[in-house]
Design an enzyme around this catalytic site. Structure first.
Site, PDB file in Angstrom:
ATOM      1  CD  GLN A  98      -4.708  12.318  -0.275  1.00  0.00           C
ATOM      2  OE1 GLN A  98      -3.810  11.684   0.273  1.00  0.00           O
ATOM      3  NE2 GLN A  98      -5.300  11.925  -1.386  1.00  0.00           N
ATOM      4  CE1 TYR A 168      -6.016   5.097   2.275  1.00  0.00           C
ATOM      5  CE2 TYR A 168      -5.410   7.130   3.366  1.00  0.00           C
ATOM      6  CZ  TYR A 168      -5.066   6.054   2.586  1.00  0.00           C
ATOM      7  OH  TYR A 168      -3.784   5.917   2.112  1.00  0.00           O
ATOM      8  NE  ARG A 344      -0.566   4.590 -12.854  1.00  0.00           N
ATOM      9  CZ  ARG A 344      -1.418   3.691 -13.322  1.00  0.00           C
ATOM     10  NH1 ARG A 344      -1.095   2.411 -13.324  1.00  0.00           N
ATOM     11  NH2 ARG A 344      -2.595   4.054 -13.790  1.00  0.00           N
TER      12      ARG A 344
END
Length: 385
Positions: A98, A168, A344
């Site tokens: 990423q 971002y 998660r």
């Protein structure tokens, strides 16, 4: 209809199945370089059955880190990145990097460099002013994405994921709340989407078909006057028409203004507070719930939004959010999504994919308490295991 455990094409590569470990900052790069702990984190995901695991976060520039203990893509990082990709490949999985620029989410004090955003504004995270980027900054950032993607390909990565989400830097340009520019990079959606499109083009031009190129795109910032689904669909259509991306991973929320809109579930206010020294600890205990809002968790909680994108686009899409079992995976396939991404649940059980493949009644033990979120400062993990 696709099935979750069949091999699948993603641009120039073939994944062994349609599951992807989503990018979750690992907290295992204290000097901004790969460590044995980071390698083991992703090796375990690969051994656990995912089709591809995603390394987060690989900043394209030093000031593009959220804080200084993150990898920024430079020649010094290549030996460690190469060891990492080799370890994942040895387990039969693919690996993505990423890459992106944290923009307004960056901690300027930690990075010892100014944070950047589409427009100048005060940061609610640090209390400092964030600089609006200049045209020269934009040119540099576009080139830095291409350089980072090339370095990833040289290090053995199979794919790069461009970070266009969570407010971002590129996401800040997409947001009308954060982008108040009056030049060719602000105003109507096509101008606000210009940076995302030019980054995708620069990366594809540089790497060609050496690696797959995907992007993580916000469907909705989850804040007033932020990027909304209608504008995001328009941006996605522009990216699709350009033809530089092999898939979009659909996400939501703002690390800058509303992080729980992505995660859903109970906000871990006390755990976040405990991770910080005073006086931040007291401040988070008192005011944390205003920032960490509560959105009830339910399986496939981003699917209602993602359906709109599936209806509007023909390119491959990756569904994120509440994918934890075979039933949710099959629902995603039935709805026309090509891949699913999981976060998660795999932190708690890295071998969950392999166990689901062996027994499709397997149930994830993750309770979505979100107490893993504050562990990014000490090594991302499930605190219940």
């Amino acid at each position: 209809m696709a099935t979750i455990f069949e091999p699948a094409r993603l641009g120039p590569l073939t994944l062994r199945n349609r599951t992807i470990k989503a990018a979750t900052f690992e907290g295992r790069t204290p000097k901004g370089l790969v460590t044995d702990e980071l390698i083991e984190f992703h090796r375990a995901m690969a051994a656990g059955g995912v089709g591809m695991t995603t390394v987060a976060y690989c900043a394209v520039a030093p000031e593009g880190r959220t804080e200084r203990r993150q990898i920024h893509m430079r020649p010094e990082a290549v030996p460690g990145l190469t060891r990492l990709t080799e370890a994942v490949h040895a387990e039969g999985a693919a690996i993505a990097a990423q890459v992106g620029h944290a923009g307004p989410v960056a901690d300027a004090r930690s990075n010892r460099a100014p944070a950047l955003s589409a427009s100048r504004r005060l940061s609610p995270l640090t209390g400092q002013f964030i600089q609006g980027v200049s045209p020269e900054d934009i040119t540099r950032v576009i080139g830095a994405h291409a350089d980072a993607a090339e370095l990833a390909a040289d290090s053995g990565f199979d794919s790069v994921e461009l970070h266009f989400g969570h407010n971002y830097l590129i996401s800040s340009f997409l947001s009308p709340r954060l982008n108040r520019r009056r030049d060719g990079w602000g105003g109507a959606l096509p101008a606000r989407a210009r940076l995302a499109r030019e980054v995708a083009e620069a990366v594809r031009t540089r790497v060609g078909t050496r690696v797959a190129v995907t992007a993580k795109l916000n469907m909705d910032d989850g804040v007033r006057k932020g990027l909304n689904p209608d504008d995001s669909i328009e941006a996605a259509r522009l990216l699709e028409a350009d033809g530089h991306l092999d898939a979009l991973e659909l996400t939501a929320g703002s690390s800058f203004l509303n992080p729980m809109y992505l995660f859903h579930g109970k906000p871990p206010v006390k755990d976040f507070a405990a991770a910080f020294p005073q006086p931040l600890r007291t401040g988070l205990r008192v005011f944390g719930r205003a920032f960490l809002r509560h959105y009830p968790y339910e399986p496939l909680y981003l699917l209602p939004l993602a359906r709109r994108f599936r209806e509007a686009l023909t390119m491959p899409l990756i569904l994120l959010g509440g994918v934890t079992d075979r039933a949710s995976m099959d629902t995603a396939m039935n709805e026309g999504f090509e891949f699913v991404a999981m976060g998660r649940a795999l932190l708690m059980e890295p071998d969950l994919i392999a166990r689901i493949q062996k027994d499709d009644t397997t149930t994830s033990q993750c309770i979505h308490c979100n107490r893993c979120m504050p562990t990014i400062y000490s090594g991302t993990r499930c605190v219940l295991t």
